[in-house]
Design an enzyme around this catalytic site. Structure first.
Site, mmCIF file in Angstrom:
data_model
loop_
_atom_site.group_PDB
_atom_site.id
_atom_site.type_symbol
_atom_site.label_atom_id
_atom_site.label_comp_id
_atom_site.label_asym_id
_atom_site.label_seq_id
_atom_site.Cartn_x
_atom_site.Cartn_y
_atom_site.Cartn_z
ATOM 1 N N ASP A 348 -6.348 13.615 -59.191
ATOM 2 C CA ASP A 348 -6.175 13.943 -58.140
ATOM 3 C C ASP A 348 -4.713 13.759 -57.282
ATOM 4 O O ASP A 348 -4.535 13.392 -57.959
ATOM 5 C CB ASP A 348 -6.959 12.440 -57.216
ATOM 6 C CG ASP A 348 -6.111 11.925 -55.772
ATOM 7 O OD1 ASP A 348 -6.959 12.389 -54.636
ATOM 8 O OD2 ASP A 348 -5.313 11.428 -55.456
ATOM 9 N N GLU A 384 -6.998 19.212 -58.793
ATOM 10 C CA GLU A 384 -7.062 18.895 -57.642
ATOM 11 C C GLU A 384 -5.310 19.571 -57.013
ATOM 12 O O GLU A 384 -4.262 18.902 -56.949
ATOM 13 C CB GLU A 384 -6.880 17.776 -56.344
ATOM 14 C CG GLU A 384 -7.101 18.158 -54.261
ATOM 15 C CD GLU A 384 -6.755 16.954 -54.466
ATOM 16 O OE1 GLU A 384 -7.647 16.675 -53.474
ATOM 17 O OE2 GLU A 384 -6.340 15.851 -54.474
#
Length: 721
Positions: A348, A384
């Protein structure tokens, strides 16, 4: 009365609480602490049974060994040191702290003002000092027993070119599943039940990407609104699987889930949040890292260390410049691979991990260490590739060995199929693996993780049903969530009984799914998109632990038909390597072949020119995929070949007639996919090269070169009757 026990010096490593079969070694890193107390708690009463001041300190690690302690023992820490926010120190021994290396965390967080290191309501809150004890309502760490019989478990090792990712939420996926035993719904055990395994196998996905399962906290402000942090991007324990998804409370449940999925040939990939923690900004609670050594664990403002540098939008950023913080993350990753047998990670806000000072550095220490690690370099690594800081959008800039969520792919496909003009050039790059982003750095097409939808944003059903977001249920006056969704409601906002609008929406979903699963790169499917899951227009359902987020498994005819369409697309992709090449197209033929590996064509059958690509009004094009010129070897070193395919795309609101490519006068084309039909299956027609085929508005057709000398048509229309 506190119990007396034998205390041995122990070792500084491994960090955390480690059961060796005879006792437990405890070790905690703190560079700036002056004293560390280990607190033990009775498992029955929850009362503190002992408090041990750790007298041994080696390499800034405080440690001891307790021969009388066994797995299941609950514990926490109190850490002493300066409370000087202006210098970045926030020690407060009145606050019970979690072990950053805890393998199990038990108990529910019951929020109270005493969880904060400062006094709420004080005239200068952040500089005040709160002396109330935070033990009540604070979760506890628990000594874990790592014993588990893995047997012959082994990683499926799905090659990237054959990988089909499936992003799912552990609870939401099975919470309403009628064939999962009720007591197992929403748990790791539920995900390992036979009905779920069979569903995943029937669909054809190869790898489940689990949304965060590291122990996380529900934000206080959400609980005050009767909401929770459903998505889980609020980590407080990087080694502990959250107990809220456990039916048994045992580590073995998670391991059994992994082992069961592996036995079905399915990989397990974890969505991990190493960029920030649940402690928030300088006005957040003192639960773990802040109280153990704030100056070491968090990135602080060089101008005023009282404040944090926030590249995540969550109040803090872990300090990747500190070697012990880097060690924490690396130890966590290795633990999940070696002890829990997971197959990879999706990071993330990964750009935050690459920031050395302010700039994003793709060759930062974090990536260098992973690149040379004999364990972590061999698992799937998905970034990401952005954060919220300046210069944080880094799509295409991660190192070799990494794949990336390709937001460029998402945006181009959404814009093209909603009918925006001037997108065909970008569309060509995205369909062919985004060579403009990855080829120059030596990466392959599978560096691109292609997705139309993900947990963050509209579901596929909502993407074709809403022009606007509807997030009022989140309690933020609809201010949260993205405003730039590139969605189109097909003429009516939200649910409708209009048959033409609903037919168009179904066709748009088929178009988008075909674009996803026939493109080069690695497709990622959001769980539920294959059965028409809706969030009723909410594009930020992070706090909705309810029917809005859980999958609805009651499938009507339309939803079942969509499932079979997606299943067929995945099977088509896996059967034909021309849709999942290991190398980028070259736009030329190879030795012994009389066709190119790829050709871009106008509807009239001519190859595209530079002027053709520049036409703003263009919304239709064709692409020839030369399967007989793959130029790639299989696992046994033999040249691979495949059928030739012709893909026709028409995103215009008007029909478009295509002249089919003619190869040396021998071409016969068979329609294998047609999104104008409700099941997406092409009508069984054979057309000769040079003949004409009319596509309906907003539709996609895939044809395969066919050698069978059946009767062929010279013209055919796919317009709906």
């Amino acid at each position: 009365m506190p119990m007396k026990m034998e205390i041995w010096p122990g070792r500084p490593y491994p960090l955390g609480a480690t059961w060796d079969g005879q006792g437990v070694n405890f070790s905690l890193f703190s560079e700036n602490a002056t004293r560390v107390d280990l607190c033990l708690f009775d498992g029955q009463t929850g009362r503190q049974s002992a408090c041990i001041t750790l007298s041994e300190r080696t390499d800034q690690c405080w440690h001891c060994y307790l021969p009388s302690v066994r797995p299941g023992q609950r514990y926490g820490y109190r850490v002493y040191g300066p409370y000087d926010p202006a210098q970045g120190h926030r020690f407060n021994p009145h606050k019970l702290l979690l072990d950053p290396y805890a393998k199990q965390i038990t108990g529910q967080m019951l929020w109270h003002d005493h969880h904060f290191g400062y006094t709420i309501g004080h005239p200068d809150e952040d500089l005040s000092f709160d002396t109330r004890d935070s033990m009540a309502g604070t979760p506890l760490c628990q000594v874990a027993d790592p014993a588990f019989v893995w047997g012959d478990d082994r990683r499926p090792n799905i090659p990237w070119d054959k990988t089909v990712l499936y992003e799912l939420h552990v609870k939401g996926f099975t919470r309403n599943h009628p064939k999962v035993p009720e007591h197992l719904r929403g748990t790791y055990a539920g995900l390992a039940t036979q009905p779920v395994i069979e569903y995943l196998q029937r669909l054809g996905v190869t790898s489940v990407e689990l949304m965060p399962i590291h122990e996380f906290l529900d934000d206080r402000h959400l609980l005050d609104r009767n909401l929770t942090n459903y998505w889980g991007y609020n980590t407080i324990g990087f080694f502990a699987p959250t107990v809220r998804y456990s039916a048994t409370g045992e580590l073995s449940e998670f391991k059994t889930m992994v082992k069961t999925l592996h036995s079905a040939g399915i990989e397990v990939i974890l969505d991990v949040v190493y960029n920030h923690t649940a402690e928030g900004n300088e006005r957040g609670p003192t639960l773990c890292f802040r109280g153990i050594d704030n100056a070491s664990y968090y990135r602080q403002s060089p101008i005023d260390p009282r404040y944090y540098m926030d590249f995540t939008g969550c109040g803090n950023t872990l300090n990747m410049l500190h070697p012990r913080v880097l060690q924490l993350i690396m130890d966590s990753l290795r633990y999940w691979v070696t002890e829990m047998h997971v197959d990879g990670f999706r990071f993330d806000l990964a750009a935050a991990l690459a920031r050395e000072l302010y700039e994003v550095d793709r060759l930062s220490a974090f990536f260098e260490i992973i690149g040379q690690d004999p364990i972590l370099s061999q698992v799937k690594l998905i970034a990401e590739p952005w954060d919220v800081g300046e210069g944080g959008y880094q799509v295409g800039n991660f190192p070799v060995g990494w794949t990336e969520w390709n937001a460029e792919y998402r945006d181009v496909m959404r814009a093209y199929w909603k009918g925006d003009g001037g997108r065909t050039g970008h569309l060509a790059y995205r369909l062919t693996g985004s060579s403009d982003l990855y080829e120059s750095s030596g990466r392959r097409p599978y560096a691109s993780i292609n997705f139309i939808t993900a947990h963050d944003g509209f579901t596929l059903e909502d993407l074709v049903s809403y022009n606007e977001k509807y997030n009022e249920a989140n309690g933020e006056d609809n201010r949260d969530g993205h405003n730039h969704n590139l969605s189109w409601n097909c003429g009516i906002e939200g649910p409708t009984d209009d048959p033409e609008v609903n037919a168009l929406r179904r066709r748009q979903k088929r178009n988008l799914l075909a674009s996803l699963l026939l493109a080069q790169g690695v497709p990622m499917l959001l769980a539920g998109d294959e059965i028409g899951r809706t969030q009723q227009g909410n594009n930020n359902a992070y706090c909705q632990d309810n029917e809005l987020s859980w999958l609805d498994w009651h499938l009507d005819e339309d939803r079942q038909r969509l499932f079979h369409y997606v299943r067929r697309l995945i099977a088509l992709r896996q059967e034909h390597p021309v849709f999942r090449r290991k190398h980028f197209f070259q736009g030329r033929s190879i030795a012994g072949a009389d066709v190119k590996d790829i050709m871009w064509l106008n509807p009239d059958g001519r190859e595209m020119t530079t002027q053709d690509w520049d036409q703003e009004h263009r919304r239709s094009l064709a692409v020839f995929l030369g399967g007989e010129v793959l130029g790639e070897l299989d696992a046994h070193g033999k040249q691979m070949t495949d059928d030739n395919f012709l893909l026709l795309l028409n995103a215009d609101h008007e029909p478009m007639t295509f002249t089919l490519l003619k190869l040396n006068g021998r071409t016969r084309w068979q329609i294998v996919l047609d999104t104008t039909t409700e099941d997406g299956i092409g009508r069984p027609r054979h057309l000769r090269g040079g003949s004409r085929l009319t596509l309906g508005p907003r539709s996609l057709v895939l044809l395969r070169e066919h050698s069978n000398h059946q009767e062929v048509d010279d013209e055919w229309s796919l317009l709906s009757p």
